[in-house]
Design an enzyme around this catalytic site. Structure first.
Site, mmCIF file in Angstrom:
data_model
loop_
_atom_site.group_PDB
_atom_site.id
_atom_site.type_symbol
_atom_site.label_atom_id
_atom_site.label_comp_id
_atom_site.label_asym_id
_atom_site.label_seq_id
_atom_site.Cartn_x
_atom_site.Cartn_y
_atom_site.Cartn_z
ATOM 1 N N ASP A 1 0.857 -1.190 0.000
ATOM 2 C CA ASP A 1 0.000 0.000 0.000
ATOM 3 C C ASP A 1 0.894 1.241 0.000
ATOM 4 O OD1 ASP A 1 -1.757 2.167 0.886
ATOM 5 O OD2 ASP A 1 -3.153 0.595 1.464
ATOM 6 N N GLY B 1 -15.702 2.545 5.175
ATOM 7 C CA GLY B 1 -14.491 3.238 4.769
ATOM 8 C C GLY B 1 -13.919 2.786 3.440
ATOM 9 N N HIS C 1 -10.659 -5.652 -2.339
ATOM 10 C CA HIS C 1 -9.280 -5.772 -1.897
ATOM 11 C C HIS C 1 -9.231 -6.099 -0.419
ATOM 12 C CE1 HIS C 1 -10.353 -1.523 -1.378
ATOM 13 N NE2 HIS C 1 -9.406 -1.420 -0.455
#
Length: 116
Positions: A30, A93, A100
Protein backbone atom coordinates in the site's frame (compact mmCIF):
# COMPACT_ATOMS: atom_id res chain seq x y z
CA UNK A 1 -13.10 -0.33 -15.37
CA UNK A 2 -11.22 2.54 -16.96
CA UNK A 3 -11.28 4.76 -13.86
CA UNK A 4 -10.35 2.07 -11.30
CA UNK A 5 -6.88 2.62 -9.83
CA UNK A 6 -6.46 -1.09 -9.10
CA UNK A 7 -7.42 -2.05 -12.65
CA UNK A 8 -4.75 0.41 -13.85
CA UNK A 9 -2.19 -1.25 -11.60
CA UNK A 10 -3.18 -4.69 -12.92
CA UNK A 11 -2.86 -3.40 -16.50
CA UNK A 12 0.61 -2.01 -15.75
CA UNK A 13 -0.52 1.57 -16.33
CA UNK A 14 0.44 2.52 -12.76
CA UNK A 15 3.45 1.23 -10.81
CA UNK A 16 3.28 -0.97 -7.74
CA UNK A 17 5.71 -2.75 -5.47
CA UNK A 18 4.51 -6.31 -6.07
CA UNK A 19 4.58 -8.96 -3.39
CA UNK A 20 2.70 -11.70 -5.25
CA UNK A 21 1.14 -12.27 -8.66
CA UNK A 22 -0.53 -15.12 -10.48
CA UNK A 23 -3.19 -15.35 -13.21
CA UNK A 24 -6.02 -14.27 -10.89
CA UNK A 25 -4.51 -12.30 -8.00
CA UNK A 26 -2.10 -9.42 -7.48
CA UNK A 27 -0.66 -8.28 -4.14
CA UNK A 28 1.40 -5.15 -3.59
CA UNK A 29 2.50 -2.75 -0.87
CA UNK A 30 0.00 0.00 0.00
CA UNK A 31 1.38 3.45 -0.88
CA UNK A 32 -0.26 4.90 2.26
CA UNK A 33 0.45 2.19 4.85
CA UNK A 34 -1.53 2.06 8.06
CA UNK A 35 0.97 -0.38 9.61
CA UNK A 36 4.68 -1.13 9.12
CA UNK A 37 3.61 -3.96 6.77
CA UNK A 38 0.54 -3.12 4.70
CA UNK A 39 -0.12 -5.20 1.60
CA UNK A 40 -3.19 -5.01 -0.64
CA UNK A 41 -4.44 -8.27 -2.15
CA UNK A 42 -6.76 -7.90 -5.14
CA UNK A 43 -8.43 -10.11 -7.71
CA UNK A 44 -7.52 -9.26 -11.29
CA UNK A 45 -11.20 -9.48 -12.18
CA UNK A 46 -12.95 -6.25 -11.25
CA UNK A 47 -15.85 -6.42 -8.83
CA UNK A 48 -16.57 -3.78 -6.24
CA UNK A 49 -16.63 -5.79 -3.01
CA UNK A 50 -17.67 -9.06 -1.42
CA UNK A 51 -21.25 -7.80 -1.66
CA UNK A 52 -20.89 -7.54 -5.45
CA UNK A 53 -19.34 -10.99 -5.88
CA UNK A 54 -21.10 -13.51 -8.07
CA UNK A 55 -21.08 -17.29 -7.60
CA UNK A 56 -18.19 -17.60 -10.08
CA UNK A 57 -16.11 -15.18 -7.97
CA UNK A 58 -16.04 -17.19 -4.74
CA UNK A 59 -13.16 -19.41 -5.86
CA UNK A 60 -10.87 -16.40 -6.33
CA UNK A 61 -12.00 -14.97 -2.97
CA UNK A 62 -10.87 -18.24 -1.39
CA UNK A 63 -7.58 -17.98 -3.25
CA UNK A 64 -7.13 -14.48 -1.84
CA UNK A 65 -7.31 -16.00 1.65
CA UNK A 66 -4.65 -18.56 0.74
CA UNK A 67 -2.43 -15.83 -0.73
CA UNK A 68 -2.81 -13.75 2.45
CA UNK A 69 -1.55 -16.66 4.55
CA UNK A 70 1.32 -17.28 2.11
CA UNK A 71 2.38 -13.62 2.17
CA UNK A 72 2.28 -13.59 5.99
CA UNK A 73 4.63 -16.60 6.02
CA UNK A 74 6.96 -15.01 3.46
CA UNK A 75 7.05 -11.70 5.36
CA UNK A 76 7.68 -13.65 8.58
CA UNK A 77 4.68 -12.33 10.48
CA UNK A 78 2.71 -15.57 10.65
CA UNK A 79 3.68 -16.22 14.27
CA UNK A 80 3.71 -12.64 15.58
CA UNK A 81 0.31 -11.97 14.04
CA UNK A 82 -1.33 -10.10 11.23
CA UNK A 83 -4.72 -8.73 10.27
CA UNK A 84 -6.67 -9.30 7.05
CA UNK A 85 -9.60 -6.98 6.51
CA UNK A 86 -11.84 -5.77 3.71
CA UNK A 87 -14.09 -2.73 3.73
CA UNK A 88 -17.48 -2.93 2.05
CA UNK A 89 -19.24 0.33 1.28
CA UNK A 90 -18.93 3.93 2.43
CA UNK A 91 -19.79 3.37 6.10
CA UNK A 92 -16.95 0.84 6.36
CA UNK A 93 -14.49 3.24 4.77
CA UNK A 94 -14.19 1.64 1.32
CA UNK A 95 -12.48 4.17 -0.95
CA UNK A 96 -11.48 2.05 -3.96
CA UNK A 97 -14.45 0.11 -5.28
CA UNK A 98 -12.51 -2.97 -6.40
CA UNK A 99 -12.47 -5.85 -3.92
CA UNK A 100 -9.28 -5.77 -1.90
CA UNK A 101 -7.93 -7.19 1.32
CA UNK A 102 -5.59 -5.26 3.56
CA UNK A 103 -2.94 -7.44 5.18
CA UNK A 104 -1.43 -5.46 8.05
CA UNK A 105 1.34 -6.47 10.43
CA UNK A 106 4.70 -5.52 11.85
CA UNK A 107 3.44 -3.86 15.03
CA UNK A 108 0.89 -4.41 17.76
CA UNK A 109 -2.39 -3.37 16.09
CA UNK A 110 -5.25 -1.88 18.06
CA UNK A 111 -8.02 -4.39 18.80
CA UNK A 112 -11.13 -4.21 16.65
CA UNK A 113 -14.62 -4.53 18.01
CA UNK A 114 -13.81 -3.56 21.58
CA UNK A 115 -16.67 -1.59 23.10
CA UNK A 116 -16.74 0.16 26.46
Amino acid sequence: MSDCIFCKIIAGELPSKKVYEDDEILAFHDIQPAAPIHVLIIPKKHFASLAAGQPEDWAVVGQMQRVAAQIARELEVEESGYRVITNIGANAGQIVHHLHYHLMAGARLAPLGVHN
